[in-house]
Write a protein that holds these residues in place. Structure first.
Motif, PDB file in Angstrom:
ATOM      1  N   MET A   1       0.812  -1.196   0.000  1.00  0.00           N
ATOM      2  CA  MET A   1       0.000   0.000   0.000  1.00  0.00           C
ATOM      3  C   MET A   1       0.860   1.268   0.000  1.00  0.00           C
ATOM      4  SD  MET A   1      -3.057   0.906  -0.006  1.00  0.00           S
ATOM      5  CE  MET A   1      -4.256   2.025   0.547  1.00  0.00           C
ATOM      6  N   ILE A   2       1.881   1.266   0.842  1.00  0.00           N
ATOM      7  CA  ILE A   2       2.784   2.413   0.912  1.00  0.00           C
ATOM      8  C   ILE A   2       3.559   2.540  -0.391  1.00  0.00           C
ATOM      9  CG2 ILE A   2       4.811   3.334   2.089  1.00  0.00           C
ATOM     10  CD1 ILE A   2       3.703   2.191   4.673  1.00  0.00           C
ATOM     11  N   LYS A   3       3.915   1.389  -0.952  1.00  0.00           N
ATOM     12  CA  LYS A   3       4.652   1.401  -2.222  1.00  0.00           C
ATOM     13  C   LYS A   3       3.815   2.025  -3.337  1.00  0.00           C
ATOM     14  CE  LYS A   3       8.092  -1.835  -3.588  1.00  0.00           C
ATOM     15  NZ  LYS A   3       8.455  -3.193  -3.941  1.00  0.00           N
ATOM     16  N   ILE A   4       2.540   1.721  -3.373  1.00  0.00           N
ATOM     17  CA  ILE A   4       1.648   2.275  -4.396  1.00  0.00           C
ATOM     18  C   ILE A   4       1.497   3.777  -4.196  1.00  0.00           C
ATOM     19  CG2 ILE A   4      -0.731   2.294  -5.244  1.00  0.00           C
ATOM     20  CD1 ILE A   4      -0.816  -0.722  -4.633  1.00  0.00           C
ATOM     21  N   ALA A   5       1.338   4.190  -2.957  1.00  0.00           N
ATOM     22  CA  ALA A   5       1.222   5.628  -2.667  1.00  0.00           C
ATOM     23  C   ALA A   5       2.498   6.359  -3.061  1.00  0.00           C
ATOM     24  CB  ALA A   5       0.913   5.840  -1.184  1.00  0.00           C
ATOM     25  N   ALA A   6       3.655   5.755  -2.770  1.00  0.00           N
ATOM     26  CA  ALA A   6       4.932   6.367  -3.137  1.00  0.00           C
ATOM     27  C   ALA A   6       5.062   6.479  -4.660  1.00  0.00           C
ATOM     28  CB  ALA A   6       6.089   5.566  -2.554  1.00  0.00           C
ATOM     29  N   MET A   7       4.661   5.423  -5.363  1.00  0.00           N
ATOM     30  CA  MET A   7       4.732   5.441  -6.825  1.00  0.00           C
ATOM     31  C   MET A   7       3.845   6.546  -7.391  1.00  0.00           C
ATOM     32  SD  MET A   7       4.896   1.408  -7.961  1.00  0.00           S
ATOM     33  CE  MET A   7       3.148   1.275  -7.854  1.00  0.00           C
ATOM     34  N   LEU A   8       2.641   6.668  -6.862  1.00  0.00           N
ATOM     35  CA  LEU A   8       1.726   7.698  -7.347  1.00  0.00           C
ATOM     36  C   LEU A   8       2.259   9.100  -7.064  1.00  0.00           C
ATOM     37  CD1 LEU A   8      -1.756   6.188  -6.443  1.00  0.00           C
ATOM     38  CD2 LEU A   8      -0.777   6.523  -8.722  1.00  0.00           C
ATOM     39  N   LEU A   9       2.792   9.301  -5.873  1.00  0.00           N
ATOM     40  CA  LEU A   9       3.343  10.603  -5.529  1.00  0.00           C
ATOM     41  C   LEU A   9       4.532  10.965  -6.420  1.00  0.00           C
ATOM     42  CD1 LEU A   9       3.104  10.620  -1.637  1.00  0.00           C
ATOM     43  CD2 LEU A   9       1.818  12.021  -3.246  1.00  0.00           C
ATOM     44  N   ILE A  10       5.391  10.023  -6.667  1.00  0.00           N
ATOM     45  CA  ILE A  10       6.544  10.277  -7.544  1.00  0.00           C
ATOM     46  C   ILE A  10       6.075  10.561  -8.964  1.00  0.00           C
ATOM     47  CG2 ILE A  10       8.559   9.192  -8.622  1.00  0.00           C
ATOM     48  CD1 ILE A  10       9.079   7.845  -5.895  1.00  0.00           C
ATOM     49  N   ALA A  11       5.144   9.763  -9.459  1.00  0.00           N
ATOM     50  CA  ALA A  11       4.632   9.970 -10.820  1.00  0.00           C
ATOM     51  C   ALA A  11       3.975  11.333 -10.948  1.00  0.00           C
ATOM     52  CB  ALA A  11       3.641   8.866 -11.180  1.00  0.00           C
ATOM     53  N   PHE A  12       3.139  11.707  -9.973  1.00  0.00           N
ATOM     54  CA  PHE A  12       2.479  13.014 -10.022  1.00  0.00           C
ATOM     55  C   PHE A  12       3.479  14.152  -9.844  1.00  0.00           C
ATOM     56  CE2 PHE A  12      -1.562  10.722  -8.812  1.00  0.00           C
ATOM     57  CZ  PHE A  12      -2.155  10.910 -10.049  1.00  0.00           C
ATOM     58  N   GLY A  13       4.512  13.914  -9.052  1.00  0.00           N
ATOM     59  CA  GLY A  13       5.549  14.930  -8.862  1.00  0.00           C
ATOM     60  C   GLY A  13       6.269  15.249 -10.161  1.00  0.00           C
ATOM     61  N   PHE A  14       6.666  14.221 -10.887  1.00  0.00           N
ATOM     62  CA  PHE A  14       7.330  14.440 -12.174  1.00  0.00           C
ATOM     63  C   PHE A  14       6.381  15.083 -13.181  1.00  0.00           C
ATOM     64  CE2 PHE A  14      10.555  11.257 -10.829  1.00  0.00           C
ATOM     65  CZ  PHE A  14      11.688  11.987 -11.147  1.00  0.00           C
ATOM     66  N   ALA A  15       5.149  14.638 -13.207  1.00  0.00           N
ATOM     67  CA  ALA A  15       4.168  15.211 -14.135  1.00  0.00           C
ATOM     68  C   ALA A  15       3.938  16.691 -13.818  1.00  0.00           C
ATOM     69  CB  ALA A  15       2.854  14.440 -14.068  1.00  0.00           C
ATOM     70  N   PHE A  16       3.794  17.005 -12.545  1.00  0.00           N
ATOM     71  CA  PHE A  16       3.609  18.398 -12.134  1.00  0.00           C
ATOM     72  C   PHE A  16       4.813  19.249 -12.529  1.00  0.00           C
ATOM     73  CE2 PHE A  16       4.077  21.781  -8.943  1.00  0.00           C
ATOM     74  CZ  PHE A  16       2.905  22.484  -9.206  1.00  0.00           C
ATOM     75  N   SER A  17       6.008  18.699 -12.361  1.00  0.00           N
ATOM     76  CA  SER A  17       7.224  19.431 -12.748  1.00  0.00           C
ATOM     77  C   SER A  17       7.220  19.744 -14.237  1.00  0.00           C
ATOM     78  CB  SER A  17       8.466  18.613 -12.401  1.00  0.00           C
ATOM     79  OG  SER A  17       8.566  18.430 -11.026  1.00  0.00           O
ATOM     80  N   GLY A  18       6.819  18.798 -15.044  1.00  0.00           N
ATOM     81  CA  GLY A  18       6.746  19.028 -16.486  1.00  0.00           C
ATOM     82  C   GLY A  18       5.780  20.138 -16.845  1.00  0.00           C
ATOM     83  N   PHE A  19       4.620  20.132 -16.212  1.00  0.00           N
ATOM     84  CA  PHE A  19       3.641  21.184 -16.467  1.00  0.00           C
ATOM     85  C   PHE A  19       4.124  22.536 -15.952  1.00  0.00           C
ATOM     86  CE2 PHE A  19       0.778  17.540 -16.983  1.00  0.00           C
ATOM     87  CZ  PHE A  19       0.151  17.898 -18.160  1.00  0.00           C
ATOM     88  N   SER A  20       4.836  22.535 -14.834  1.00  0.00           N
ATOM     89  CA  SER A  20       5.367  23.789 -14.283  1.00  0.00           C
ATOM     90  C   SER A  20       6.406  24.411 -15.207  1.00  0.00           C
ATOM     91  CB  SER A  20       5.984  23.542 -12.909  1.00  0.00           C
ATOM     92  OG  SER A  20       5.009  23.132 -12.003  1.00  0.00           O
ATOM     93  N   ILE A  21       7.288  23.601 -15.740  1.00  0.00           N
ATOM     94  CA  ILE A  21       8.320  24.119 -16.648  1.00  0.00           C
ATOM     95  C   ILE A  21       7.672  24.661 -17.917  1.00  0.00           C
ATOM     96  CG2 ILE A  21      10.312  23.481 -18.065  1.00  0.00           C
ATOM     97  CD1 ILE A  21      11.032  21.475 -15.815  1.00  0.00           C
ATOM     98  N   ALA A  22       6.675  23.972 -18.445  1.00  0.00           N
ATOM     99  CA  ALA A  22       5.961  24.469 -19.634  1.00  0.00           C
ATOM    100  C   ALA A  22       5.261  25.789 -19.323  1.00  0.00           C
ATOM    101  CB  ALA A  22       4.954  23.424 -20.108  1.00  0.00           C
ATOM    102  N   SER A  23       4.716  25.910 -18.138  1.00  0.00           N
ATOM    103  CA  SER A  23       4.056  27.149 -17.728  1.00  0.00           C
ATOM    104  C   SER A  23       5.055  28.299 -17.624  1.00  0.00           C
ATOM    105  CB  SER A  23       3.360  26.932 -16.384  1.00  0.00           C
ATOM    106  OG  SER A  23       2.858  28.133 -15.885  1.00  0.00           O
TER     107      SER A  23
END
Length: 170
Positions: free
Chosen positions: A1-23
């Protein structure tokens, strides 16, 4: 469960970074577009109304097309309390940290424009506006191309890096 939460947080973190740089690239383009619009309005007002610099700055501060340029309002306030225009212009720009962060490579041209505006006759001021408008227009075109390229690249890259990091964790 913790592993899935960590994976989601990391995935969303990278995705957010990509959108931030484009912005970030999009905001650079918007600021340069507003500067070109400011120069066009200044040139038009000088040509047809022959306004002094103080009145010109008040008109620019009230213009809704260039509302992203907050340093103009700050400059108007400083000149209204009796400070000379060129130092007020420079200080107002330097106080706007986001502007300095977004366009550091063309900031010197913006400073020079403030120093030259109001220091010559009408024809000199009109040619000054035209000169700086061309400089900022070229910079805008270059940044617009970068924005078009990176607005698609960075969000996709961020999502892909996030998914890759999540897969590596598993």
């Amino acid at each position: 469960m913790i592993k899935i939460a960590a994976m989601l947080l990391i995935a969303f973190g990278f995705a957010f970074s990509g959108f931030s740089i484009a912005s970030f690239y999009k905001k650079k383009t918007e600021i340069l577009n507003d500067i070109v619009a400011m120069l066009s309005v200044a040139q038009t007002q000088l040509r047809y109304a022959c306004m002094p610099v103080g009145s010109l700055m008040r008109i620019l501060a009230e213009n809704r097309r260039i509302s992203n340029l907050g340093f103009i309002s700050s400059c108007v306030k400083k000149t209204e309390i009796g400070k000379a225009f060129p130092p007020s212009w420079r200080e107002s720009i330097e106080e706007e940290k986001e502007l300095c962060r977004l366009i550091p490579d063309v900031l010197s041209y913006l400073f020079q424009f403030g120093e030259e505006l109001g220091s010559t006759d009408l024809e000199g001021q009109l040619s000054c506006c035209e000169y700086y408008k061309q400089i900022f227009q070229k910079e805008l075109e270059m940044r617009d191309e970068q924005n078009k390229k990176y607005s698609k690249l960075f969000p996709t890259l961020g999502v892909m890096l996030g998914i890759s990091a999540a897969v590596i964790i598993v």
